[in-house]
Design a protein around this motif. Sequence first.
Motif, PDB file in Angstrom:
ATOM      1  N   UNK A 171       0.812  -1.213   0.000  1.00  0.00           N
ATOM      2  CA  UNK A 171       0.000   0.000   0.000  1.00  0.00           C
ATOM      3  C   UNK A 171       0.839   1.253   0.000  1.00  0.00           C
ATOM      4  N   UNK A 172       1.890   1.279   0.820  1.00  0.00           N
ATOM      5  CA  UNK A 172       2.777   2.433   0.873  1.00  0.00           C
ATOM      6  C   UNK A 172       3.488   2.636  -0.462  1.00  0.00           C
ATOM      7  N   UNK A 173       3.911   1.531  -1.065  1.00  0.00           N
ATOM      8  CA  UNK A 173       4.588   1.616  -2.364  1.00  0.00           C
ATOM      9  C   UNK A 173       3.637   2.150  -3.433  1.00  0.00           C
ATOM     10  N   UNK A 174       2.377   1.743  -3.379  1.00  0.00           N
ATOM     11  CA  UNK A 174       1.398   2.245  -4.349  1.00  0.00           C
ATOM     12  C   UNK A 174       1.179   3.745  -4.203  1.00  0.00           C
ATOM     13  N   UNK A 175       1.183   4.219  -2.948  1.00  0.00           N
ATOM     14  CA  UNK A 175       1.032   5.654  -2.715  1.00  0.00           C
ATOM     15  C   UNK A 175       2.201   6.407  -3.328  1.00  0.00           C
ATOM     16  N   UNK A 176       3.412   5.894  -3.145  1.00  0.00           N
ATOM     17  CA  UNK A 176       4.595   6.544  -3.694  1.00  0.00           C
ATOM     18  C   UNK A 176       4.564   6.570  -5.215  1.00  0.00           C
TER      19      UNK A 176
END
Length: 243
Positions: A68-73
């Motif tokens: 999820x964090x990677x998708x936000x980035x």
Amino acid sequence: MTKKANSEVRTIYTPQGALTYELFRKAVKNVNLRIDREGRVKVSANPRVPMSFIDGFVREKERFIREGIENVRKREAERGGGESGWESGRQMLVLGSPFILTVQEGKKEGIVLKAPYLYLQVKPGAEEGRREAIWKAWQKKLAGKILEERLRRMERMVASYGIVCREMSIRRMTSRWGSCQPAKGKITLNTRLVEAPVEAIDYVVLHELAHMKYPHHQQSFYDFIARFMPDWKERKELLKGII
């Protein structure tokens, strides 16, 4: 762990590295987890739910969280936010404690810590790379102070073995925490060590000092470290995920 009015910011450690989340105690039935649009992990739980259960719940969701964090980035980069990640909301570690990056524009440049936030002050119109430069300069200054203190403390611990560091240097390294040149009595330490807890810093410093006597990684080397630091393996684990 850091606290504010109705929440606390916690960090747990896994084989993949540190995970930080903000816990809100509310009158909810279930433990709920979400990732906001800035990539921050939010967890809400009833006040009666044990902390150990909540930490375990977050560990179970680790894959979901990291994806999820990677998708936000990725979404931020696609919108033109760049790939450096120097936007408000990023997690920053200082001596093992998590802080939430908050970028502020003003007349002064620098870093101000006020848990749970790390305020990065930059002049209006400054290029994106200036944020990283300010952080690195502040981190290097902190490293100079902290690493010198920890080195002298560890030196006193092994002084009876004739181990002395004649020269210490600090520089940013991408894949190593430190290095030792026994013939010169020189130790080099990674600036980014100040992102780790003090317990982990002490392990790295002792590790390099031990190389003054044992310039190898044979069992005698680790036996020497264990003599002063029986929990060195646990301390080493705290370094995972930082570089």
